[in-house]
Design an enzyme around this catalytic site. Structure first.
Site, PDB file in Angstrom:
ATOM      1  N   GLU A   1      -9.436   3.469   1.772  1.00  0.00           N
ATOM      2  CA  GLU A   1      -8.907   3.865   0.449  1.00  0.00           C
ATOM      3  C   GLU A   1      -7.776   2.721   0.396  1.00  0.00           C
ATOM      4  O   GLU A   1      -7.591   2.543  -0.907  1.00  0.00           O
ATOM      5  CB  GLU A   1      -8.222   5.113   0.319  1.00  0.00           C
ATOM      6  CG  GLU A   1      -7.062   5.283   1.077  1.00  0.00           C
ATOM      7  CD  GLU A   1      -6.785   5.120   2.483  1.00  0.00           C
ATOM      8  OE1 GLU A   1      -7.651   5.079   3.031  1.00  0.00           O
ATOM      9  OE2 GLU A   1      -5.443   4.864   3.072  1.00  0.00           O
TER      10      GLU A   1
ATOM     11  N   ASP B   1     -12.180   6.842   3.378  1.00  0.00           N
ATOM     12  CA  ASP B   1     -11.116   6.585   4.415  1.00  0.00           C
ATOM     13  C   ASP B   1     -10.477   4.982   4.083  1.00  0.00           C
ATOM     14  O   ASP B   1      -9.456   4.949   4.645  1.00  0.00           O
ATOM     15  CB  ASP B   1     -11.590   7.129   5.763  1.00  0.00           C
ATOM     16  CG  ASP B   1     -10.094   7.295   6.492  1.00  0.00           C
ATOM     17  OD1 ASP B   1      -9.119   7.095   5.725  1.00  0.00           O
ATOM     18  OD2 ASP B   1     -10.184   7.366   7.652  1.00  0.00           O
TER      19      ASP B   1
ATOM     20  N   LYS C   1       0.766  -1.259  -0.039  1.00  0.00           N
ATOM     21  CA  LYS C   1       0.154  -0.100   0.128  1.00  0.00           C
ATOM     22  C   LYS C   1       0.958   1.186  -0.306  1.00  0.00           C
ATOM     23  O   LYS C   1       1.679   1.403   0.939  1.00  0.00           O
ATOM     24  CB  LYS C   1      -0.946  -0.024   1.247  1.00  0.00           C
ATOM     25  CG  LYS C   1      -1.567   1.263   1.465  1.00  0.00           C
ATOM     26  CD  LYS C   1      -2.648   1.166   2.620  1.00  0.00           C
ATOM     27  CE  LYS C   1      -3.282   2.476   2.902  1.00  0.00           C
ATOM     28  NZ  LYS C   1      -4.178   2.445   4.173  1.00  0.00           N
TER      29      LYS C   1
ATOM     30  N   LYS D   1     -10.529  12.398   8.246  1.00  0.00           N
ATOM     31  CA  LYS D   1     -10.129  12.076   9.619  1.00  0.00           C
ATOM     32  C   LYS D   1     -10.146  13.134  10.490  1.00  0.00           C
ATOM     33  O   LYS D   1     -10.101  14.454   9.954  1.00  0.00           O
ATOM     34  CB  LYS D   1      -8.726  11.463   9.421  1.00  0.00           C
ATOM     35  CG  LYS D   1      -8.444  10.389   8.666  1.00  0.00           C
ATOM     36  CD  LYS D   1      -7.310   9.755   8.804  1.00  0.00           C
ATOM     37  CE  LYS D   1      -6.802   8.506   8.321  1.00  0.00           C
ATOM     38  NZ  LYS D   1      -7.447   7.151   8.743  1.00  0.00           N
TER      39      LYS D   1
ATOM     40  N   ASP E   1      -2.956  10.054   3.882  1.00  0.00           N
ATOM     41  CA  ASP E   1      -3.941   9.467   4.154  1.00  0.00           C
ATOM     42  C   ASP E   1      -4.930  10.701   4.809  1.00  0.00           C
ATOM     43  O   ASP E   1      -4.925  10.577   6.223  1.00  0.00           O
ATOM     44  CB  ASP E   1      -4.273   8.161   4.689  1.00  0.00           C
ATOM     45  CG  ASP E   1      -5.779   7.748   4.863  1.00  0.00           C
ATOM     46  OD1 ASP E   1      -6.694   8.342   4.230  1.00  0.00           O
ATOM     47  OD2 ASP E   1      -6.019   6.543   5.375  1.00  0.00           O
TER      48      ASP E   1
ATOM     49  N   ARG F   1      -7.416  -0.618   0.672  1.00  0.00           N
ATOM     50  CA  ARG F   1      -8.151  -1.799   0.217  1.00  0.00           C
ATOM     51  C   ARG F   1      -8.594  -1.660  -1.252  1.00  0.00           C
ATOM     52  O   ARG F   1      -8.561  -2.653  -1.932  1.00  0.00           O
ATOM     53  CB  ARG F   1      -9.290  -2.473   0.911  1.00  0.00           C
ATOM     54  CG  ARG F   1     -10.509  -1.393   1.152  1.00  0.00           C
ATOM     55  CD  ARG F   1     -11.396  -1.820   2.058  1.00  0.00           C
ATOM     56  NE  ARG F   1     -10.806  -1.403   3.439  1.00  0.00           N
ATOM     57  CZ  ARG F   1     -11.598  -1.553   4.665  1.00  0.00           C
ATOM     58  NH1 ARG F   1     -12.489  -2.075   4.885  1.00  0.00           N
ATOM     59  NH2 ARG F   1     -10.981  -1.356   5.656  1.00  0.00           N
TER      60      ARG F   1
ATOM     61  N   ASP G   1       1.478   6.197   5.654  1.00  0.00           N
ATOM     62  CA  ASP G   1       0.549   5.239   5.135  1.00  0.00           C
ATOM     63  C   ASP G   1       0.905   4.662   3.983  1.00  0.00           C
ATOM     64  O   ASP G   1       0.272   4.110   3.231  1.00  0.00           O
ATOM     65  CB  ASP G   1      -0.722   6.081   4.815  1.00  0.00           C
ATOM     66  CG  ASP G   1      -2.035   5.150   5.160  1.00  0.00           C
ATOM     67  OD1 ASP G   1      -1.855   3.942   5.594  1.00  0.00           O
ATOM     68  OD2 ASP G   1      -3.100   5.450   4.641  1.00  0.00           O
TER      69      ASP G   1
HETATM   70  N1  BES Z   1      -4.446   4.281   6.878  1.00  0.00           N
HETATM   71  C1  BES Z   1      -5.317   3.961   7.645  1.00  0.00           C
HETATM   72  C2  BES Z   1      -5.145   2.778   8.729  1.00  0.00           C
HETATM   73  C3  BES Z   1      -4.273   3.353   9.987  1.00  0.00           C
HETATM   74  C4  BES Z   1      -4.671   3.274  11.191  1.00  0.00           C
HETATM   75  C5  BES Z   1      -2.971   3.215   9.570  1.00  0.00           C
HETATM   76  C6  BES Z   1      -3.710   3.993  12.132  1.00  0.00           C
HETATM   77  C7  BES Z   1      -2.111   3.447  10.695  1.00  0.00           C
HETATM   78  C8  BES Z   1      -2.447   3.710  12.100  1.00  0.00           C
HETATM   79  C9  BES Z   1      -6.765   3.543   6.688  1.00  0.00           C
HETATM   80  O1  BES Z   1      -6.621   3.888   5.471  1.00  0.00           O
HETATM   81  C10 BES Z   1      -7.938   3.782   7.377  1.00  0.00           C
HETATM   82  O2  BES Z   1      -8.111   5.176   7.332  1.00  0.00           O
HETATM   83  N2  BES Z   1      -8.549   2.896   7.878  1.00  0.00           N
HETATM   84  C11 BES Z   1      -9.942   2.935   8.373  1.00  0.00           C
HETATM   85  C12 BES Z   1     -10.903   2.029   7.804  1.00  0.00           C
HETATM   86  C13 BES Z   1     -12.499   2.200   8.223  1.00  0.00           C
HETATM   87  C14 BES Z   1     -12.848   3.395   7.477  1.00  0.00           C
HETATM   88  C15 BES Z   1     -13.107   1.191   7.449  1.00  0.00           C
HETATM   89  C16 BES Z   1      -9.748   2.889   9.900  1.00  0.00           C
HETATM   90  O3  BES Z   1      -9.128   1.999  10.215  1.00  0.00           O
HETATM   91  O4  BES Z   1     -10.610   3.639  10.699  1.00  0.00           O
HETATM   92 ZN    ZN Z   2      -4.799   4.722   4.711  1.00  0.00          ZN
HETATM   93 MN    MN Z   3      -7.781   5.745   5.389  1.00  0.00          MN
END
Ligand code: BES
Ligand code: ZN
Ligand code: MN
Length: 498
Positions: A352, A350, A268, A280, A273, A354, A291
């Site tokens: 993104e 968010d 990834k 966020k 992000d 996947r 990220d």
């Molecule tokens: N990049 C984040 C995940 C992340 C969280 C990385 C903490 C490093 C530290 C990812 O893109 C994300 O935002 N995931 C969301 C998914 C949700 C919207 C289903 C999450 O984990 O909140």
């Molecule tokens: Zn992310």
């Molecule tokens: Mn995200």
């Protein structure tokens, strides 16, 4: 930092700092430490008798040698319990010694190798980990610091001293391995540490090209026109909200024959992000410059694989994007059909990672890869489940998973296997499209993995979620605070042993 290997007697060796070691509970030092103790007239054993040091892992005691030996100082370094000593302990010990030398403002040091013959470590492995721990500990990201802080002295040279000439050749092998791994891993750390105003997709691609060209490694960077032509709409959907255009970076290492299978390592590469339209909250958002930790790990591993000349066929694939809430950004509720696989309803922009990985996995199959691995800072849910030192591994192929797990004792990068029951697919059902990109509150790390599974075409695959492992909140192992390069050694060892 340069690492030299020298044959000889440490009591005759001229250096600012000589590192010798001690296992926990040892009262009368033997081996090299004993020889140094005698040369110092029993200073070490007297300190041990007085209880000044127990030999716990990372414990240190510095002795001035008062010209009894050519070394100016001796650092007695604790290795902890002999029974639990292994590669990670060797790297940690070496790192602590290097940081101790830095505290003393020294510019060179010498050490014996830590743990050869202990815990199943041969001289090659022991010298690899002694060198690697030192090289990873010496890493700094200070290019934006003012000159005064920059000019803090660095340890420029480390000499590993060995008195048994029969071990030297094996040890040299270990040092060469450490140099290749550290080069890849420290470059991965640079990619993560660079702020996102510098590390945009185009810059990411050009850094990979530059590093790859030193090795004659084939690196291709595909632009947004190619991405759209390829119908990578899931990738483009994330990218299109930013003024910074995406790239798909492809690294090719053909180390085996034409009929041998290809492994694809997919990482990834979200340069930053923000969450996109599903933005966020701002607290701690700066960490999202990391990220692309999965992509960086793939790049670091590919560089090490090429440098070590590993005889396997491997692709490294990194979709590199910026996830931004721009005028052209995708919205929640949008339906997108990617290069291959089911239609996707975007519930959260968010989620993104996947989306971009989905198209990258489809592309890896188009290239003809037989075994798929992806690594990503994918979910906060995996951090809730496993914390910030252990990554989750989500397999559809148990053999691949087992090989990853077997290597943990060497890489020190902890993995925990997560369940992939089809029950979790229920949570991804969409009203408008075939699947949606989020699965609700429960099992968020697993539903993310189940989402990715749709794009693997039934090929043997494991997904590794390294969220919050890509950056250390505080110093541990051989890392200071900041990017770790987590995953580089995990991927390298997998490729070597698959
Ligand atoms: N990049 C984040 C995940 C992340 C969280 C990385 C903490 C490093 C530290 C990812 O893109 C994300 O935002 N995931 C969301 C998914 C949700 C919207 C289903 C999450 O984990 O909140
Ligand atoms: Zn992310
Ligand atoms: Mn995200």
């Amino acid at each position: 930092m340069k690492i030299d290997l020298k044959e000889g007697d440490v009591t005759k060796f001229q250096t600012q700092l000589l590192v010798v070691n001690l296992f926990k509970g040892v009262r009368e030092p033997a081996g090299v430490t004993g020889v140094v103790d005698s040369a110092l007239g029993g200073s070490i054993s007297r300190a041990l008798k007085a209880g000044e040091m127990q030999g716990r892992l990372g414990e240190t005691l510095v002795f001035r040698t008062a010209a009894k030996i050519p070394a100016e100082r001796v650092l007695l370094l604790g290795l902890g319990d002999k029974d639990s000593f292994g590669p990670e302990e060797a790297r940690r010990a070496a790192a602590v010694a290097l940081w101790e030398a830095e505290k003393l403002n020294l510019t060179e040091m010498a050490t014996i190798v830590h743990g050869a013959g202990i815990g199943g470590m041969n001289p090659t492995q022991a010298s690899e980990d002694t060198a690697l721990g030192s090289l990873l500990a010496a890493y700094r990201f200070d290019k934006y610091k003012i000159d005064k802080e920059k000019s803090k002295p660095r340890v420029r040279k480390l000499v590993i001293v060995e008195h048994e000439s029969a071990k030297l050749e094996q040890m040299q092998q270990g040092i060469l391995r450490a140099e290749a791994i550290a080069w890849g891993q420290n470059l991965a750390r640079d990619l993560v540490n660079e702020p996102s105003n510098v590390m945009i997709p185009v810059e990411f691609a050009s850094r990979v090209k530059e590093a790859g060209s030193e090795l004659g490694l084939e690196v291709t960077s595909y632009d947004e026109t190619w991405i759209k032509e390829k119908k990578m709409n899931l990738l483009w959907g994330v990218a299109k909200g930013s003024a910074h255009m995406p790239r798909l970076v492809e690294i090719k290492h053909k180390g085996a024959g034409d009929n041998d299978p290809w492994i694809a390592l997919v990482g990834k590469g979200v340069m930053f992000d923000s969450g996109g339209i599903s933005i966020k909250s701002s607290s701690g958002m700066e960490a999202m410059k990391g990220d692309m930790g999965g992509g960086a790990a793939v790049v670091g591993a590919m560089l090490a694989i090429a440098k070590l000349g590993i005889k396997k066929n491997v692709y490294g694939i990194v979709p590199a994007v910026m996830n931004s809430p721009g005028a052209n950004a995708q919205n929640p509720g949008d339906v997108v059909i990617g290069m291959d696989g089911p239609s996707v309803e975007i519930i959260s922009t968010d989620a993104e990672g996947r989306l971009i990985l989905a198209d990258a996995l489809s592309y890896a199959r188009e290239l003809g890869a037989s075994y798929l691995v992806d690594i990503a800072t994918l979910t906060g849910a995996s951090v809730v489940a496993l914390g910030n030192r252990v990554a989750g591994i989500f397999p559809t192929d148990d053999r691949m998973r087992d090989v990853f797990m077997e290597n943990v004792s060497i890489t020190g990068e902890k993995l925990w296997s997560m369940p992939m029951f089809d029950e979790y697919k229920e949570q991804l059902k969409s009203l408008t499209a075939v699947i949606k990109n989020t699965g609700g509150r429960g099992a968020g790390a697993i539903t993310a993995a189940k989402f990715l599974e749709y794009f693997t075409g039934g090929k043997p695959w494991v997904h590794i979620d390294i969220a919050s492992k890509e950056q250390a909140d505080k110093s541990y192992s051989c890392y200071r605070k900041g990017a770790t390069g987590f995953g580089v050694r995990t991927l390298l060892r997998f490729v070597e042993s698959w």
